[in-house]
Write a protein that holds these residues in place. Sequence first.
Motif: not given
Length: 593
Positions: A413-442
């Motif tokens: 689905v999509g290219d790297r940029a569009s996937r990043r945009a989808i991921t950022e939108a999903l993070f905001e919809r579940v109550g997380l921040e965009r700047d948390q995307l590059d962190r690790y689960p722990h």
Amino acid sequence: MSRAATSRSGVVTAPDGAPVLAVQGLTVSVRTETGLQTLVSNLSFTLTRGETLAIAGESGSGKSITSLAIMGLLPPPAVRVTGGQVRLGETELIGLPESQMQSIRGSRIAMIFQEPMTSLNPVMTIGRQLTEAIEAHEALPRAKARARALAALAAVRISLPERRMRQYPHELSGGMRQRVMIAMAIALRPDVLIADEPTTALDVTVQREVLDLLRDLQRELGTAIILITHDMGVVAEMADRVVVMQSGRMVEQGAVSAVFHAPQQPYTRALLAAVPRMGTGSGPGPDLPGGPPVASVKDLRVRFDMRGGLLGRVTHHIHAVEQVDLEIQRGETFALVGESGCGKSTLAKAMAGLVHFSGRIEIGGTSLAGLAHAQARAVRRDVQMIFQDPMASLDPRMRVGDLVAEPLVIHGVGDRASRRAITEALFERVGLERDQLDRYPHEFSGGQRQRICIARALALQPKLIIADESVSALDVSVQARVLDLLRALKQEFGIAYLFISHDMAVVENIADRVAVMYLGQIVEQGSRAQIFGNPQHAYTRRLIEAVPVPDPDHVRAAYPRLSGEVPSPMRAVGDPPLRLVLSDIGGGHLVAK
């Protein structure tokens, strides 16, 4: 002169001047590239003999960090105590050498962790782990240590305790693993028990047994309990006092009755307002678009072989799911409830194509049986699953943004940029921040990790989402936002949900239809109003009666304590369980007679 008081468990507590545990000015910080960042700031409280103190607050508020600091289990050197004192009786725990802390942990102060799968050793049997914990503190012969371990398992009402002693953690359900953790914590009868979300993975009936068990422990030994939970019903029912935390700071503290009936802080009021409450199942019914069902299950059976004897022959079958029929319509939330081990998660895994089954499963009109790889992959795009244990389902080596985008990559689905945009939108919809995307689960709390799993399941906009305890790890305010999000997505895209939960209040607030499972079979099925407003089966009534009520003044009717062996779906070869026949008593309300 100070006077003794009686706790909710009926224990006469020590005078105010003699706390079992005293926390004064506790400050915990983490080392970052920009310097120390405070995680818990200037926290103070005391705990007396036989008292239960609840610590409530949102995920990331510092509840679990506080408990780890008390136990001396903060991950060095990044996270450490930078101020304050923690005294267990006359012993100062901060700065105590690790050799002395090891002798204290388990014997004088014990902890039940939030995620049992990451707390149990996957290469050791349950029995060995229990006996090892006992032998580490008491010089007992192996036979006596094993007998005590077996008694601890029986005390938390785990089915077939002798067999569980020989099993490994991955062979148990999430609820069973949590009961093993509780058994391990109470085996040595500590002075202080820290319970970090102790009933998160448990269905309501087992939760009731565990809460009663904790009360029994208090009555017998005067054990003091720190209860960390997002379930305000459990707080209201169990705690004497409550500490409310937000962003590492205590915002309110007081007796449970005062905090529930007259909260002083806006954050406390918002927290209590978000609590789902039981009613009678009333409200408008589902407005479904009609048409063929999204998912259809007919005569579904999932059985697991048990081998024994010298030749390792199959001697028993575990009838995890036995001749189950159900349909889920487009845009419907179909809830599946029942005790841990009743077959809910196994049924879900069968619908996701993750376990072998017999019978018929159709997703979007396509049967799962006999599909080629490419066809199976296409069907699985329409079915996404949110697993119960978030840490076990997230790759610790990957950044969370890549984990959420992974389904998009797999299905092209999509290219790297569009996937990043989808991921950022999903993070905001579940109550997380965009700047948390590059962190690790722990780097996230348990509740935050579950939100990441929910975002990943939403990435492909599937027709059916199987949510297996999807909000069980979330505090009530975030839980409310996630449930609102699921409702909005259902209305917007017509997504259907198979919602598996032990939280009956959540089920009543989100489900359109409900099926109640017991020992692999459905015993009652109907609309939300039918199941909660007019429950007909005795087991359904038991589930509803066991739900903790978020009102400290609520007087619960006498709840019958279970006795004897917990029923098991394991039966000898050639001795299948009797199939239950569901009768329609009106309006599609099906009940097993």
